[in-house]
Design a protein around this motif. Structure first.
Motif, PDB file in Angstrom:
ATOM      1  N   ILE A   1       0.866  -1.175   0.000  1.00 10.04           N
ATOM      2  CA  ILE A   1       0.000   0.000   0.000  1.00 10.04           C
ATOM      3  C   ILE A   1       0.902   1.224   0.000  1.00 10.04           C
ATOM      4  O   ILE A   1       1.772   1.341   0.857  1.00 10.04           O
ATOM      5  N   GLU A   2       0.705   2.118  -0.966  1.00  5.29           N
ATOM      6  CA  GLU A   2       1.550   3.303  -1.085  1.00  5.29           C
ATOM      7  C   GLU A   2       0.722   4.579  -0.984  1.00  5.29           C
ATOM      8  O   GLU A   2      -0.492   4.560  -1.159  1.00  5.29           O
ATOM      9  N   VAL A   3       1.402   5.679  -0.746  1.00 10.05           N
ATOM     10  CA  VAL A   3       0.738   6.984  -0.686  1.00 10.05           C
ATOM     11  C   VAL A   3       0.096   7.270  -2.041  1.00 10.05           C
ATOM     12  O   VAL A   3       0.701   7.048  -3.086  1.00 10.05           O
ATOM     13  N   GLY A   4      -1.143   7.717  -2.014  1.00 10.51           N
ATOM     14  CA  GLY A   4      -1.880   8.018  -3.234  1.00 10.51           C
ATOM     15  C   GLY A   4      -2.835   6.918  -3.657  1.00 10.51           C
ATOM     16  O   GLY A   4      -3.719   7.153  -4.485  1.00 10.51           O
ATOM     17  N   ASP A   5      -2.682   5.713  -3.113  1.00  8.01           N
ATOM     18  CA  ASP A   5      -3.588   4.613  -3.435  1.00  8.01           C
ATOM     19  C   ASP A   5      -4.966   4.884  -2.845  1.00  8.01           C
ATOM     20  O   ASP A   5      -5.103   5.565  -1.830  1.00  8.01           O
ATOM     21  N   ILE A   6      -5.983   4.326  -3.468  1.00  4.98           N
ATOM     22  CA  ILE A   6      -7.355   4.390  -2.957  1.00  4.98           C
ATOM     23  C   ILE A   6      -7.702   2.988  -2.451  1.00  4.98           C
ATOM     24  O   ILE A   6      -7.627   2.021  -3.212  1.00  4.98           O
ATOM     25  N   VAL A   7      -8.058   2.884  -1.163  1.00  8.53           N
ATOM     26  CA  VAL A   7      -8.431   1.591  -0.593  1.00  8.53           C
ATOM     27  C   VAL A   7      -9.934   1.570  -0.342  1.00  8.53           C
ATOM     28  O   VAL A   7     -10.516   2.559   0.078  1.00  8.53           O
ATOM     29  N   THR A   8     -10.548   0.435  -0.642  1.00  2.00           N
ATOM     30  CA  THR A   8     -11.966   0.229  -0.374  1.00  2.00           C
ATOM     31  C   THR A   8     -12.064  -0.662   0.856  1.00  2.00           C
ATOM     32  O   THR A   8     -11.495  -1.755   0.879  1.00  2.00           O
TER      33      THR A   8
ATOM     34  N   GLU B   1      -5.090  -3.619   7.169  1.00  6.25           N
ATOM     35  CA  GLU B   1      -4.925  -4.793   6.311  1.00  6.25           C
ATOM     36  C   GLU B   1      -6.057  -5.791   6.503  1.00  6.25           C
ATOM     37  O   GLU B   1      -6.466  -6.470   5.570  1.00  6.25           O
ATOM     38  N   LYS B   2      -6.594  -5.868   7.712  1.00  2.00           N
ATOM     39  CA  LYS B   2      -7.695  -6.785   8.003  1.00  2.00           C
ATOM     40  C   LYS B   2      -9.005  -6.304   7.377  1.00  2.00           C
ATOM     41  O   LYS B   2      -9.853  -7.109   7.010  1.00  2.00           O
ATOM     42  N   ASN B   3      -9.182  -4.981   7.246  1.00  2.00           N
ATOM     43  CA  ASN B   3     -10.451  -4.412   6.795  1.00  2.00           C
ATOM     44  C   ASN B   3     -10.489  -4.018   5.322  1.00  2.00           C
ATOM     45  O   ASN B   3     -11.508  -3.517   4.856  1.00  2.00           O
ATOM     46  N   ILE B   4      -9.405  -4.232   4.575  1.00  2.00           N
ATOM     47  CA  ILE B   4      -9.373  -3.847   3.150  1.00  2.00           C
ATOM     48  C   ILE B   4     -10.110  -4.872   2.297  1.00  2.00           C
ATOM     49  O   ILE B   4      -9.936  -6.068   2.460  1.00  2.00           O
ATOM     50  N   LYS B   5     -10.935  -4.348   1.389  1.00  2.00           N
ATOM     51  CA  LYS B   5     -11.613  -5.201   0.412  1.00  2.00           C
ATOM     52  C   LYS B   5     -10.878  -5.140  -0.936  1.00  2.00           C
ATOM     53  O   LYS B   5     -10.734  -6.144  -1.606  1.00  2.00           O
ATOM     54  N   ARG B   6     -10.404  -3.934  -1.319  1.00  2.00           N
ATOM     55  CA  ARG B   6      -9.759  -3.755  -2.620  1.00  2.00           C
ATOM     56  C   ARG B   6      -8.803  -2.568  -2.564  1.00  2.00           C
ATOM     57  O   ARG B   6      -9.049  -1.617  -1.832  1.00  2.00           O
ATOM     58  N   ILE B   7      -7.736  -2.611  -3.381  1.00  2.00           N
ATOM     59  CA  ILE B   7      -6.785  -1.507  -3.487  1.00  2.00           C
ATOM     60  C   ILE B   7      -6.715  -1.070  -4.939  1.00  2.00           C
ATOM     61  O   ILE B   7      -6.500  -1.897  -5.827  1.00  2.00           O
ATOM     62  N   LYS B   8      -6.920   0.236  -5.172  1.00  2.00           N
ATOM     63  CA  LYS B   8      -6.715   0.811  -6.510  1.00  2.00           C
ATOM     64  C   LYS B   8      -5.401   1.582  -6.455  1.00  2.00           C
ATOM     65  O   LYS B   8      -5.325   2.606  -5.787  1.00  2.00           O
ATOM     66  N   HIS B   9      -4.373   1.065  -7.118  1.00  2.89           N
ATOM     67  CA  HIS B   9      -3.068   1.725  -7.106  1.00  2.89           C
ATOM     68  C   HIS B   9      -3.095   2.964  -7.976  1.00  2.89           C
ATOM     69  O   HIS B   9      -3.774   3.014  -9.000  1.00  2.89           O
ATOM     70  N   LYS B  10      -2.323   3.970  -7.548  1.00  2.00           N
ATOM     71  CA  LYS B  10      -2.250   5.192  -8.343  1.00  2.00           C
ATOM     72  C   LYS B  10      -1.582   4.889  -9.671  1.00  2.00           C
ATOM     73  O   LYS B  10      -0.774   3.970  -9.791  1.00  2.00           O
ATOM     74  N   GLU B  11      -1.889   5.673 -10.651  1.00  2.00           N
ATOM     75  CA  GLU B  11      -1.362   5.404 -11.996  1.00  2.00           C
ATOM     76  C   GLU B  11      -0.180   6.244 -12.340  1.00  2.00           C
ATOM     77  O   GLU B  11       0.124   7.204 -11.771  1.00  2.00           O
TER      78      GLU B  11
END
Length: 60
Positions: free
Chosen positions: A3-10, A50-60
């Motif tokens: 998980i990096e800065v700028g990512d969107i986590v659901t 990390e336990k509560n994440i459903k999906r990660i959208k990485h920055k482009e």
């Protein structure tokens, strides 16, 4: 988990504003997240996130 800065986590639970998505502002042993819906910011421990994440959208 990468998980990096700028990512969107659901997350599994929604914020009271109705949004499930959070933007990562700071990463490390804990994270600072900003709600995409209302811009509210929270600090959350890495293990909890990390336990509560459903999906990660990485920055482009």
């Amino acid at each position: 988990m990468q998980i990096e800065v700028g990512d969107i986590v659901t997350l599994k639970k929604k914020h009271p504003c109705g949004s499930f998505e959070w933007e990562v502002i700071r990463s490390g042993a804990d994270f600072r997240l900003k709600c995409v819906g209302c811009a509210h910011q929270i600090m959350i421990a890495r293990t909890t996130l990390e336990k509560n994440i459903k999906r990660i959208k990485h920055k482009e």
